[in-house]
Enzyme design. Structure first.
Site, PDB file in Angstrom:
ATOM      1  N   LYS A   1     -13.039  -2.510   7.198  1.00  0.00           N
ATOM      2  CA  LYS A   1     -13.625  -3.160   6.023  1.00  0.00           C
ATOM      3  C   LYS A   1     -14.657  -4.210   6.430  1.00  0.00           C
ATOM      4  O   LYS A   1     -15.765  -4.222   5.902  1.00  0.00           O
ATOM      5  CB  LYS A   1     -12.530  -3.821   5.179  1.00  0.00           C
ATOM      6  CG  LYS A   1     -11.201  -3.084   5.146  1.00  0.00           C
ATOM      7  CD  LYS A   1     -11.194  -1.895   4.218  1.00  0.00           C
ATOM      8  CE  LYS A   1      -9.871  -1.135   4.377  1.00  0.00           C
ATOM      9  NZ  LYS A   1      -9.662  -0.095   3.409  1.00  0.00           N
TER      10      LYS A   1
ATOM     11  N   ASP B   1      -0.220  -7.278   9.025  1.00  0.00           N
ATOM     12  CA  ASP B   1      -1.194  -6.198   8.841  1.00  0.00           C
ATOM     13  C   ASP B   1      -2.457  -6.849   8.278  1.00  0.00           C
ATOM     14  O   ASP B   1      -2.443  -7.424   7.188  1.00  0.00           O
ATOM     15  CB  ASP B   1      -0.618  -5.152   7.868  1.00  0.00           C
ATOM     16  CG  ASP B   1      -1.465  -3.879   7.798  1.00  0.00           C
ATOM     17  OD1 ASP B   1      -2.480  -3.789   8.519  1.00  0.00           O
ATOM     18  OD2 ASP B   1      -1.107  -2.979   7.014  1.00  0.00           O
TER      19      ASP B   1
ATOM     20  N   TRP C   1       0.833  -1.199   0.000  1.00  0.00           N
ATOM     21  CA  TRP C   1       0.000   0.000   0.000  1.00  0.00           C
ATOM     22  C   TRP C   1       0.866   1.248   0.000  1.00  0.00           C
ATOM     23  O   TRP C   1       1.936   1.247   0.610  1.00  0.00           O
ATOM     24  CB  TRP C   1      -0.927  -0.008   1.227  1.00  0.00           C
ATOM     25  CG  TRP C   1      -1.881  -1.133   1.126  1.00  0.00           C
ATOM     26  CD1 TRP C   1      -1.839  -2.316   1.786  1.00  0.00           C
ATOM     27  CD2 TRP C   1      -2.993  -1.214   0.238  1.00  0.00           C
ATOM     28  NE1 TRP C   1      -2.857  -3.127   1.371  1.00  0.00           N
ATOM     29  CE2 TRP C   1      -3.578  -2.477   0.418  1.00  0.00           C
ATOM     30  CE3 TRP C   1      -3.551  -0.346  -0.709  1.00  0.00           C
ATOM     31  CZ2 TRP C   1      -4.699  -2.888  -0.305  1.00  0.00           C
ATOM     32  CZ3 TRP C   1      -4.653  -0.752  -1.419  1.00  0.00           C
ATOM     33  CH2 TRP C   1      -5.217  -2.010  -1.209  1.00  0.00           C
TER      34      TRP C   1
ATOM     35  N   ALA D   1      -6.559  -6.514   7.520  1.00  0.00           N
ATOM     36  CA  ALA D   1      -7.725  -5.623   7.434  1.00  0.00           C
ATOM     37  C   ALA D   1      -8.898  -6.249   6.685  1.00  0.00           C
ATOM     38  O   ALA D   1      -9.923  -5.597   6.516  1.00  0.00           O
ATOM     39  CB  ALA D   1      -7.331  -4.304   6.770  1.00  0.00           C
TER      40      ALA D   1
END
Ligand SMILES: Cc1ncc(COP(=O)(O)O)c(C=O)c1O
Length: 392
Positions: free
Chosen positions: A242, A207, A127, A209
């Site tokens: 999300k 990480d 990202w 999400a």
């Protein structure tokens, strides 16, 4: 004081959001920012969230400060959701954060405080805000190979690069569906990675999400749980933006899985880092999450909605891949159907991406990253025609 200050280069995703908003064409298609969209292009508040909010509104009798770590019920519910008992609670230190991005930052702060010379290994495809989050915390990043030129995981490249990791280095890993390419690590990759990290003495930093967007809640956390059960130290940054649709409420958790002897120290250090950077984490969204996860009926409702979101995105993938095969007469975009989660990295050149935007009002990121949730029955055919026309 500010005369010498210059504006930073806009974040690529935020800049794309602004360009899309300024485009006045009726048929424009937004495959940019990473939010879920329904068939009508909306990002609705989930019904389970609305119900939890109604309950909180009726029952909450104070908005006074909570602890620096955030609500204990939220932390416990998230520990169970993420780890499923893979590591005992006695080894888990966690604090609430304003979203997953802030959790990444807080974990970076923790690393700097503990071992500032650590190299953070980051997948080559990642990202746009990963590197700034790491470098702004004063840490150095090094890339490891992730995608093969022909698509799919560059397994030999990834393992060869991470063999260079030194003891005390940190390897940032994308949890399920988190890599912007849509290419995930398979269970066997996580297992091999676990063995490599243990051998090198490097620390994984996951990480996460998109739990629930791949194959289901438990399967999607499989890689993280494998590491949590086997390695002495694991770092986690997780987001509820999300899978609970709570984007603007800013709900995240920073977690350090350590030895039981060090757990209380880590919890105090993480709380101190919260104090230093923003004091108390936001409560409303976190309370929505713990209300849903702590109630059988609300949890069921939430899971049903999450399953429907996952199914819609998967259906979009299949429909786009089919339409692209028909339009281009080639298998160039076949990967779209096989990849997971909301994102795919469409094999498009920089020039093709610009033409897609300028000539057809189809917005994907400069590297070809596209959000499959932005597609619908109304725009898939037009999108495939546009892609075929710029790649002809
Ligand atoms: C690197 C990274 N991690 C996690 C997240 C999770 O999102 P949020 O910070 O909205 O919780 C994002 C989203 O922007 C992200 O870019």
């Amino acid at each position: 004081m500010f005369e010498t200050l210059t504006a930073p280069k806009p974040d690529a995703i935020i800049a794309l959001m602004q360009a899309f908003a300024a485009d006045t064409r009726a048929g424009k298609i937004d495959l940019g920012v990473g939010v879920y969209r329904d068939e009508e292009g909306r990002t609705p508040v989930m019904a389970a969230v609305k119900a939890a909010e109604a309950r909180i509104l009726a029952e909450q009798d104070s908005k006074s400060y909570l602890s620096l770590a955030g609500d204990a019920g939220f932390l416990q519910a998230m520990e169970t959701l993420l780890l499923g008992g893979a590591a005992p609670s006695a080894r888990v230190a966690a604090v609430g954060t304003p979203g997953g991005s802030a959790a990444v930052r807080q974990i970076c702060e923790l690393i700097r405080k503990t071992r500032p010379e650590s190299v953070i290994w980051v997948s080559a495809q990642t990202w746009p805000n990963h590197l700034p989050l790491i470098t702004a915390a004063g840490l150095q990043a090094r890339p490891y190979r992730y995608l093969a030129p022909e698509g799919g995981l560059d397994q030999p490249g990834l393992f060869a690069d991470l063999e260079q990791a030194a003891a005390g280095d940190v390897v940032l890993l994308h949890g399920c569906c988190h890599n912007p390419s849509g290419v995930d690590l398979a269970p066997q990759d996580w297992a091999e990675l676990g063995a490599l990290l243990a051998r090198r003495g490097a620390v994984p930093f996951v990480d996460m999400a998109y739990q629930g967007f791949g194959a289901g809640l438990d399967a999607d956390a499989g890689g993280l749980r494998h590491l949590a059960a086997r390695l002495p130290e694991v770092l986690v940054a997780a987001s509820c933006s999300k899978n609970f649709g709570l984007y603007r409420e800013r709900v995240g958790i920073a977690m350090a899985i350590v030895s039981a002897a060090q757990r209380d120290t880590l919890a105090a250090v993480l709380a101190g880092l919260n104090r230093q950077n923003f004091a108390f984490p936001p409560d409303h969204g976190a309370r929505v999450v713990s209300t849903i996860l702590g109630d059988v009926a609300l949890r069921h409702q939430w899971l049903t909605e999450l399953d429907a979101m996952r199914a819609r995105v998967q259906a979009n993938r299949r429909a786009l891949a089919e339409a692209l095969r028909a339009e281009t007469g080639s298998d160039r975009f076949a990967g779209v159907a096989a990849e997971q989660g909301m994102f795919s990295l469409l094999p498009l050149s920089h020039d093709e991406v610009q033409r897609l935007r300028a000539e057809h009002g189809v917005y994907v990121l400069d590297d070809g990253r596209a959000n499959m949730a932005g597609l619908s029955a109304r725009n898939i055919a037009a999108c495939a025609r546009a892609i075929a026309s710029v790649t002809r």
